[in-house]
Design an enzyme around this catalytic site. Structure first.
Site, PDB file in Angstrom:
ATOM      1  N   ARG A  43       0.856  -1.186   0.000  1.00  0.00           N
ATOM      2  CA  ARG A  43       0.000   0.000   0.000  1.00  0.00           C
ATOM      3  C   ARG A  43       0.886   1.228   0.000  1.00  0.00           C
ATOM      4  NH1 ARG A  43      -2.010   3.330   4.068  1.00  0.00           N
ATOM      5  NH2 ARG A  43      -4.105   4.199   3.701  1.00  0.00           N
ATOM      6  N   SER A 114     -13.003  -2.950   0.556  1.00  0.00           N
ATOM      7  CA  SER A 114     -13.290  -2.402   1.885  1.00  0.00           C
ATOM      8  C   SER A 114     -14.783  -2.243   2.080  1.00  0.00           C
ATOM      9  CB  SER A 114     -12.632  -1.026   2.040  1.00  0.00           C
ATOM     10  OG  SER A 114     -11.257  -1.106   1.782  1.00  0.00           O
ATOM     11  N   LYS A 143      -4.637   5.772   8.466  1.00  0.00           N
ATOM     12  CA  LYS A 143      -5.492   6.197   7.341  1.00  0.00           C
ATOM     13  C   LYS A 143      -6.134   7.530   7.717  1.00  0.00           C
ATOM     14  CE  LYS A 143      -9.385   4.500   4.479  1.00  0.00           C
ATOM     15  NZ  LYS A 143      -8.812   4.809   3.163  1.00  0.00           N
TER      16      LYS A 143
HETATM   17  C1  LIG Z   1      -8.403   0.478   3.392  1.00  0.00           C
HETATM   18  C2  LIG Z   1      -8.214  -0.863   3.529  1.00  0.00           C
HETATM   19  C3  LIG Z   1      -9.180  -1.679   4.203  1.00  0.00           C
HETATM   20  N1  LIG Z   1      -8.972  -3.013   4.341  1.00  0.00           N
HETATM   21  C4  LIG Z   1      -7.857  -3.566   3.838  1.00  0.00           C
HETATM   22  C5  LIG Z   1      -7.676  -5.062   4.038  1.00  0.00           C
HETATM   23  F1  LIG Z   1      -7.293  -5.282   5.298  1.00  0.00           F
HETATM   24  F2  LIG Z   1      -6.762  -5.526   3.202  1.00  0.00           F
HETATM   25  F3  LIG Z   1      -8.839  -5.691   3.831  1.00  0.00           F
HETATM   26  N2  LIG Z   1      -6.905  -2.882   3.199  1.00  0.00           N
HETATM   27  C6  LIG Z   1      -7.019  -1.546   3.011  1.00  0.00           C
HETATM   28  N3  LIG Z   1      -6.109  -0.890   2.407  1.00  0.00           N
END
Ligand SMILES: C=C1C=NC(C(F)(F)F)=NC1=N
Ligand SMILES: [Mg+2]
Length: 216
Positions: A43, A114, A143
């Site tokens: 990411r 998500s 985030k």
């Molecule tokens: C915003 C996000 C929410 N969930 C996930 C995951 F955990 F991979 F499901 N990754 C992300 N980047």
């Protein structure tokens, strides 16, 4: 992806180069893999994130490392990169552009979407997601545009509404609170800071593996 997806979600490490403070991301990832991480998501976003060629070179290096440990490599958001390097899957948010055709663009790959509400979860299932990322379970620093903190409530609501799709919890998760997410219905937990900011990422990962397995 022949394996059982729910098993793969047990300890899902997520990171980009700008999440790793104490060590290079490649070192942190290798420590996490040695510690038993079951899935990795690249990411690369936010302040200081790599772009273009530099991002691709790093992605290829981390993909090779994951495959040395038989761990699938997932790309966040960037469909073109996922296809270009033949990664094992893609994770996207509901706001990440046109999801209408995301399933056909990721045919044969692992697709994570998500979901923050029951409605978003149902939409993601309809789009053909293989797993859902549900959160933020706890407050998160990572985030910046995270939605409101939900605790185990939405996980419980999804299971109460007979959603059986594999679920991974995300948002402020540590070895100390992981059991809350698992007991609420998650198949696993995903973490950035708990591993990427750890002095000893391998031990931090082992602690998460232990916490998840003792919560089942
Ligand atoms: C915003 C996000 C929410 N969930 C996930 C995951 F955990 F991979 F499901 N990754 C992300 N980047
Ligand atoms: Mg996204």
């Amino acid at each position: 992806m022949e394996c059982n997806i729910a098993e793969k979600l047990r300890v899902y490490f997520i990171a980009g180069s700008n999440n790793c403070l104490n060590h290079e991301i490649q070192e942190v990832l290798e420590e996490a893999l040695k510690g038993g991480a079951t899935l990795f998501q690249f990411r690369e976003k936010g302040p200081g994130a790599l772009q273009g060629e530099d991002k691709e070179v790093l992605a290829r290096r981390l993909l090779a490392l994951c495959h040395q440990y038989d761990v699938p490599f997932i790309v966040n958001d960037d469909v073109a990169l996922m296809l270009k390097i033949n990664a094992d899957g893609l994770h996207v948010g509901q706001e990440d552009g046109d999801l209408e055709h995301i399933r056909e663009k990721t045919k044969g790959k692992l697709l994570g979407i998500s979901a923050h509400t029951l409605e978003e979860a149902k939409k993601a299932v309809a789009l053909g997601a293989d797993y859902l990322g549900v959160g933020p379970i706890f407050p998160t620093e990572t985030k910046r545009d995270a939605r409101e903190v939900m605790g185990g409530n939405v996980l419980e609501q999804l299971r109460a509404n007979d959603l059986t799709i594999p679920l991974v919890a995300i948002g402020g998760i540590t070895a100390e609170n992981a059991h809350i997410a698992i007991r609420a219905g998650a198949d696993g937990v995903s973490v950035i800071t708990a591993i990427s900011h750890a002095d000893h990422p391998q031990q931090a990962t082992r602690n998460l593996v232990e916490a998840v397995s003792h919560s089942k």
